[in-house]
Design a protein around this motif. Structure first.
Motif, PDB file in Angstrom:
ATOM      1  N   CYS A 236      15.632  87.075  89.699  1.00 31.12           N
ATOM      2  CA  CYS A 236      16.572  88.149  89.073  1.00 31.12           C
ATOM      3  C   CYS A 236      17.980  87.747  88.852  1.00 31.12           C
ATOM      4  CB  CYS A 236      16.606  89.342  90.448  1.00 31.12           C
ATOM      5  SG  CYS A 236      15.182  90.295  90.558  1.00 31.12           S
ATOM      6  N   PRO A 239      19.925  82.629  84.777  1.00 23.72           N
ATOM      7  CA  PRO A 239      20.465  83.285  83.341  1.00 23.72           C
ATOM      8  C   PRO A 239      19.275  83.259  82.282  1.00 23.72           C
ATOM      9  CG  PRO A 239      21.157  80.909  83.668  1.00 23.72           C
ATOM     10  CD  PRO A 239      20.435  81.557  85.118  1.00 23.72           C
ATOM     11  N   ASP A 240      19.546  84.111  81.373  1.00 18.91           N
ATOM     12  CA  ASP A 240      18.649  84.363  80.406  1.00 18.91           C
ATOM     13  C   ASP A 240      18.400  82.974  79.537  1.00 18.91           C
ATOM     14  OD1 ASP A 240      18.288  86.896  81.004  1.00 18.91           O
ATOM     15  OD2 ASP A 240      19.741  87.636  79.530  1.00 18.91           O
ATOM     16  N   GLY A 241      19.505  82.164  79.469  1.00 16.48           N
ATOM     17  CA  GLY A 241      19.068  81.002  78.613  1.00 16.48           C
ATOM     18  C   GLY A 241      19.861  80.101  79.592  1.00 16.48           C
ATOM     19  N   ARG A 263      12.437  77.572  80.553  1.00 16.41           N
ATOM     20  CA  ARG A 263      11.532  78.834  80.020  1.00 16.41           C
ATOM     21  C   ARG A 263      10.317  78.848  80.736  1.00 16.41           C
ATOM     22  NH1 ARG A 263      13.480  76.530  75.221  1.00 16.41           N
ATOM     23  NH2 ARG A 263      11.545  75.740  74.737  1.00 16.41           N
ATOM     24  N   GLN A 266      10.848  80.568  84.117  1.00 16.93           N
ATOM     25  CA  GLN A 266      11.111  81.909  83.960  1.00 16.93           C
ATOM     26  C   GLN A 266       9.697  82.608  83.523  1.00 16.93           C
ATOM     27  OE1 GLN A 266      14.103  81.746  80.573  1.00 16.93           O
ATOM     28  NE2 GLN A 266      15.403  82.666  81.829  1.00 16.93           N
ATOM     29  N   PRO A 271       9.093  89.021  84.782  1.00 15.69           N
ATOM     30  CA  PRO A 271      10.484  89.674  84.672  1.00 15.69           C
ATOM     31  C   PRO A 271      10.976  90.358  86.089  1.00 15.69           C
ATOM     32  CG  PRO A 271       8.525  90.986  83.896  1.00 15.69           C
ATOM     33  CD  PRO A 271       8.074  89.709  84.239  1.00 15.69           C
TER      34      PRO A 271
END
Length: 277
Positions: A236, A239-241, A263, A266, A271
């Motif tokens: 949670c 970071p997204d990137g 990635r 992730q 999610p």
């Protein structure tokens, strides 16, 4: 019901201060709180209370600054049913403010006699509490309480995983064989000691990864199980990137491998679903 002038300025000001960053937070459907929703509420709360609402009153707009459109602020008097978590003394009767959605006629839901779970802190006056967010109230159910208790136990454990703030460094190093590499990712936290993630790739084998919550980088570490506090801390809050300045590799191949492994982690975590928006 007690006169609303007894709603203290401190209680109103406290909820107003929370309204700007958190006014949009609500569980959109009763019973639909996700694991992340529950930890979001429980983690900053000093008190988790089961209560039964005895009375409510809708504050006028001028006494409820910062309320989002379509919502109203209720002054609530409730009876304490149980202190689910927390050590601060609370009385049998409690008072607090909460933001609730209004119907098409501008009326709030009738909550009298309903049982709720409150995520709060003491407000400084006997019998008053302040919710940790304007909508930090859930309908009580056996399911909600049963899901909350292991979360609260994890949060209070001496070895509870610290909050993750972001990625500090990541470095991918090639191995001796083609297709072999090891990537180490170090995370910033709000606690002491580093948290690291290691991704290992071997020829003709699926990549494996794990997280270490100690100073020792352990290749035998494994990914955290879904819907655990360790999973939440990473899934949670990564970071997204990947921040460009966190990638320490100099050559393009190693930098690209670090990006790919970030990635991969992730995707493996899945999610972080929230129904509080």
């Amino acid at each position: 019901m007690q006169n609303l002038t007894k709603v203290t300025l401190a209680l109103v000001a406290g909820l107003t201060a929370l309204a700007a960053p958190a006014a949009a937070q609500e569980v959109r459907a009763a019973g639909a709180a996700t694991y992340a929703d529950l930890v979001d509420l429980a983690d900053p709360a000093d008190l988790v209370i089961r209560a039964q609402i005895r009375d409510q009153a809708l504050l006028s707009p001028e006494r409820a600054p910062g309320v989002r459109r379509g919502y109203g602020r209720l002054y609530v008097e409730a009876r304490t049913q149980a202190l689910i978590a927390g050590s601060a003394p609370i009385g049998e009767s409690i008072r607090y403010l909460v933001d609730v959605p209004l119907d098409e006629n501008g009326k709030p839901p009738k909550l009298k006699k309903r049982e709720v779970i409150l995520f709060a802190r003491a407000a400084g006056r006997p019998g008053e509490i302040q919710l940790i967010a304007p909508t930090a109230q859930l309908p009580w159910s056996e399911e909600h309480e049963a899901r909350l208790r292991p979360i609260l136990a994890e949060l209070s454990a001496p070895d509870a995983p610290p909050s993750v703030l972001g990625v500090r460094d990541i470095l991918s190093m090639p191995g001796n064989l083609a297709g072999e590499s090891e990537t180490q990712m170090f995370l910033n936290t709000d606690g002491e000691g580093p948290v690291s993630i290691t991704v290992v790739r071997r020829p003709n084998m699926a990549p494996v990864w794990g997280v270490s919550w100690t100073e020792i980088v352990d290749q035998a570490a494994r990914p955290p199980a879904k819907d655990t506090l360790a999973w939440y801390r990473i899934a949670c809050f990564l970071p997204d990137g990947l921040p460009a300045d966190a990638n320490l590799a100099q050559d393009p191949t190693s930098r690209a491998q670090a990006e790919e492994d970030f990635r991969f982690v992730q995707q493996s975590l899945g999610p972080c679903r929230r129904n509080r928006s």
